[in-house]
Design a protein around this motif. Structure first.
Motif, PDB file in Angstrom:
ATOM      1  N   ASP A  10       0.804  -1.230   0.000  1.00  0.00           N
ATOM      2  CA  ASP A  10       0.000   0.000   0.000  1.00  0.00           C
ATOM      3  C   ASP A  10       0.835   1.278   0.000  1.00  0.00           C
ATOM      4  OD1 ASP A  10       0.803   0.075   2.669  1.00  0.00           O
ATOM      5  OD2 ASP A  10      -1.211  -0.191   3.475  1.00  0.00           O
TER       6      ASP A  10
ATOM      7  N   LYS B 210      -4.390   9.814  -7.867  1.00  0.00           N
ATOM      8  CA  LYS B 210      -5.677   9.096  -7.938  1.00  0.00           C
ATOM      9  C   LYS B 210      -5.480   7.680  -8.472  1.00  0.00           C
ATOM     10  CE  LYS B 210      -8.514  13.186  -8.396  1.00  0.00           C
ATOM     11  NZ  LYS B 210      -9.221  14.081  -9.301  1.00  0.00           N
TER      12      LYS B 210
ATOM     13  N   LYS C  78      -3.992   5.551  -5.787  1.00  0.00           N
ATOM     14  CA  LYS C  78      -5.023   5.180  -4.810  1.00  0.00           C
ATOM     15  C   LYS C  78      -5.919   4.072  -5.374  1.00  0.00           C
ATOM     16  CE  LYS C  78      -8.351   7.132  -1.612  1.00  0.00           C
ATOM     17  NZ  LYS C  78      -9.033   8.332  -1.132  1.00  0.00           N
ATOM     18  N   GLU C  79      -6.270   4.154  -6.649  1.00  0.00           N
ATOM     19  CA  GLU C  79      -7.083   3.115  -7.291  1.00  0.00           C
ATOM     20  C   GLU C  79      -6.389   1.753  -7.268  1.00  0.00           C
ATOM     21  OE1 GLU C  79      -7.754   4.652 -11.227  1.00  0.00           O
ATOM     22  OE2 GLU C  79      -9.064   6.261 -10.500  1.00  0.00           O
TER      23      GLU C  79
ATOM     24  N   LYS D 298      -1.913   3.749  -0.134  1.00  0.00           N
ATOM     25  CA  LYS D 298      -2.324   4.671   0.924  1.00  0.00           C
ATOM     26  C   LYS D 298      -1.337   5.828   1.030  1.00  0.00           C
ATOM     27  CE  LYS D 298      -4.772   1.173   3.519  1.00  0.00           C
ATOM     28  NZ  LYS D 298      -4.807   0.317   4.707  1.00  0.00           N
ATOM     29  N   HIS D 299      -0.104   5.574   0.580  1.00  0.00           N
ATOM     30  CA  HIS D 299       0.957   6.587   0.531  1.00  0.00           C
ATOM     31  C   HIS D 299       1.690   6.429  -0.791  1.00  0.00           C
ATOM     32  CE1 HIS D 299       0.444   6.158   4.896  1.00  0.00           C
ATOM     33  NE2 HIS D 299       0.841   7.409   4.971  1.00  0.00           N
TER      34      HIS D 299
ATOM     35  N   LEU E 256      -2.063   9.672   0.960  1.00  0.00           N
ATOM     36  CA  LEU E 256      -3.182   9.849   0.029  1.00  0.00           C
ATOM     37  C   LEU E 256      -4.503  10.121   0.741  1.00  0.00           C
ATOM     38  CD1 LEU E 256      -2.345   7.238  -2.751  1.00  0.00           C
ATOM     39  CD2 LEU E 256      -1.878   9.696  -2.689  1.00  0.00           C
ATOM     40  N   GLN E 257      -4.659   9.615   1.954  1.00  0.00           N
ATOM     41  CA  GLN E 257      -5.867   9.913   2.716  1.00  0.00           C
ATOM     42  C   GLN E 257      -5.893  11.401   3.059  1.00  0.00           C
ATOM     43  OE1 GLN E 257      -7.468   7.193   1.850  1.00  0.00           O
ATOM     44  NE2 GLN E 257      -8.446   7.128   3.840  1.00  0.00           N
TER      45      GLN E 257
END
Length: 188
Positions: A99, A133, A136-137, A141-142, A183-184
């Motif tokens: 992630d 984006k 993230k898809e 997460k980072h 990314l959050q």
């Protein structure tokens, strides 16, 4: 502006020459414009991190010419920061997770513009956020990456909240730093 993303195989399913066009664009930018000394064939920039699972983001202008690109790699497999620039982590552990993805080869340099010209900030902003984006898809997460201090400042002006993973270091005449983006925090 039009974006496509995917592996080399997926890019070529849209258009058989997309990956070749991308490698040529990268050669023009990184070898011809920026003068990087890379062990790569004439007109075709590719390295050991361009694998079957590498994800690319390609932007095209209104005429269909590539005007930007980036590359995403999961950090649980070999990636640029981990293999080439681990010293930028200043003895902290290298990211190694499904992630956490690395962004590299992000550029929007106009290959037809004069040497020293700056990228279009609108294209750079759109490509940077599209890259995040897409990461993230793919479960990131980072994202992490290597950047010059000038690029770090550019990212911050674009509104990207970057966190340094170590102290900047001079490598091959460039002040480089390892960066991370949550990314959050960035995309919600």
């Amino acid at each position: 502006m039009e974006f496509t993303s995917g592996t080399a195989k997926q890019l070529n399913s849209y258009n058989e020459s997309t990956y070749i066009e991308l490698a040529n664009y990268r050669y023009q930018v990184f070898v011809e414009k920026l003068g990087w000394e890379l062990d790569t064939p004439e007109g075709f920039e590719k390295d050991q991190f361009d694998r079957e699972d590498t994800v690319y983001i390609v932007s095209r202008d209104e005429e269909g010419a590539i005007n930007g690109c980036s590359r995403l790699l999961p950090t649980h497999k070999p990636y640029l920061l981990g293999e080439v620039f681990p010293q930028l982590m200043n003895d902290f552990p290298l990211p190694c997770s499904k992630d956490i993805w690395e962004v590299s080869r992000l550029t929007t340099l106009d290959t037809k513009a004069a040497v020293g010209s700056k990228p279009d900030p609108k294209i750079t902003t759109e490509l940077a956020f599209k890259t995040l984006k897409v990461a993230k898809e793919h479960g990131a997460k980072h994202v992490v990456g290597v950047a010059t201090l000038m690029i770090e400042r550019l990212y911050r002006r674009l509104g990207l909240r970057c966190h340094r993973l170590g102290k900047p270091q001079i490598i091959d005449g460039y002040a480089l730093v390892a960066l991370s983006i949550d990314l959050q925090e960035q995309l919600g």
